[in-house]
Design an enzyme around this catalytic site. Structure first.
Site, short mmCIF file in Angstrom:
data_model
loop_
_atom_site.label_atom_id
_atom_site.label_comp_id
_atom_site.label_asym_id
_atom_site.label_seq_id
_atom_site.Cartn_x
_atom_site.Cartn_y
_atom_site.Cartn_z
N ASN A 1 0.86 -1.18 0.00
CA ASN A 1 0.00 0.00 0.00
C ASN A 1 0.90 1.24 0.00
OD1 ASN A 1 -1.85 2.02 0.46
ND2 ASN A 1 -2.40 1.36 2.53
N LYS B 1 0.05 4.27 -0.40
CA LYS B 1 -0.61 5.48 0.12
C LYS B 1 -0.36 6.67 -0.83
CE LYS B 1 -0.32 3.51 4.64
NZ LYS B 1 -0.49 3.67 6.06
N HIS C 1 -10.03 1.48 4.57
CA HIS C 1 -8.77 1.73 5.30
C HIS C 1 -9.02 2.77 6.40
CE1 HIS C 1 -4.70 2.87 6.25
NE2 HIS C 1 -4.29 1.77 5.63
N GLU D 1 -7.39 5.15 7.47
CA GLU D 1 -7.08 6.55 7.13
C GLU D 1 -8.26 7.20 6.41
OE1 GLU D 1 -3.34 5.75 5.22
OE2 GLU D 1 -2.39 5.44 7.17
N GLU E 1 -6.23 -4.51 10.53
CA GLU E 1 -5.21 -3.50 10.77
C GLU E 1 -5.57 -2.68 12.00
OE1 GLU E 1 -2.91 -2.37 6.96
OE2 GLU E 1 -4.70 -1.15 7.02
N GLY F 1 1.76 2.59 10.97
CA GLY F 1 2.78 3.64 10.92
C GLY F 1 3.45 3.95 12.25
N SER G 1 2.56 -1.67 10.46
CA SER G 1 3.99 -1.67 10.80
C SER G 1 4.71 -2.99 10.49
CB SER G 1 4.20 -1.31 12.27
OG SER G 1 3.82 0.03 12.50
#
Ligand code: PGA
Length: 245
Positions: free
Chosen positions: A11, A13, A100, A102, A169, A175, A206
């Site tokens: 990914n 991003k 996701h 985010e 996740e 991250g 991570s």
């Protein structure tokens, strides 16, 4: 673990320009020679701006390409700045990451995610469906409840299991360099698989070449969704190699 079929999803991003595609040469070469490649599925999810050039580059490589999100409407329409699954498919995407954290953080609801999954499947693309609890929810011991609700609402009225990969996740691990303890991860993945039978469940958050030796011991995981480490082809290859070592 050595002969298990595993997904490795990159990914990218909001990173990467045309010159980043050069880094794929190393991955293509590695994968062509890798003895365990028949057990490995690699999927690259770059920003939409790179989808077409990347899928052209990976055409002969057995590496697939996916998008990171899509609009919930399958067809064309007056939605400035949006891209529907058909458009993604037309430039070579085979998968779409949906839900996701985010994007959830920016207001994507479970209901919207459900619509996106449906239109993606209708367009004959596969879905990488992300779920996971925040740190606050984890501390309140709400992980199972949160996953339950994300799964129930996200997969409402969806019967097609073979075209959906679930990516667990935990938001607190994305991250941050933090990963769940093996026992906790084992338990959570077991729980998800009990809730929704016959789904592949991946772990993301991570994942790196430093912790993959530990993470691969969680035997019920079907692969990894990799953010930061996937932008560096050497690190990405290392993760795959170590998984099969
Ligand atoms: P990370 O991201 O590997 O950088 O933690 C994972 C993801 O957001 O999918």
């Amino acid at each position: 673990m050595t002969n298990k079929y595993m997904y490795f999803i990159a990914n990218w991003k909001m990173f990467g320009g045309l010159n980043s595609l050069n880094s794929l040469n190393r991955v293509i070469n590695f994968f062509n020679k890798f003895k365990k490649s028949k057990f490995v599925k690699i999927i690259y999810c770059p920003p939409n701006t790179l989808l077409e050039s990347m899928s052209r580059k990976l055409k002969k490589s057995r590496i697939d390409v996916g998008a990171q999100n899509c609009h919930e409407q399958e067809n064309y329409g007056a939605f400035t700045g949006s891209i529907n699954p058909i458009m993604l498919k037309s430039v070579g995407a085979k998968y779409v990451i949906i839900g996701h954290s985010e994007n959830r953080k920016m207001g994507e609801t479970d209901k919207l995610i459900n619509l996106k999954i449906k239109s993606t499947l209708k367009s004959k693309l596969k879905v990488i469906f992300c779920i996971g609890e925040t740190l606050k929810q984890k501390r309140k011991r709400m992980t199972k409840k949160i996953l339950d609700s994300q799964i129930k609402l996200g997969l409402k009225k969806i019967k097609n299991k073979k075209d959906i990969l679930i990516a667990y996740e935990p938001v607190w691990s994305i991250g941050t360099g933090l990963v769940p303890k093996n026992n906790d991860l084992l338990e959570t993945v077991k729980y998800i698989k009990k809730k929704v039978k016959n789904y592949k469940v991946l772990y993301g958050g991570s994942v790196s070449s430093n912790n993959v030796n530990q993470l691969k011991l969680v035997h019920n995981i079907d692969g990894f969704l990799i953010g930061g480490a996937s932008q560096n082809s050497k690190k990405f290859i290392d993760i795959i190699k170590k998984t099969y070592n």
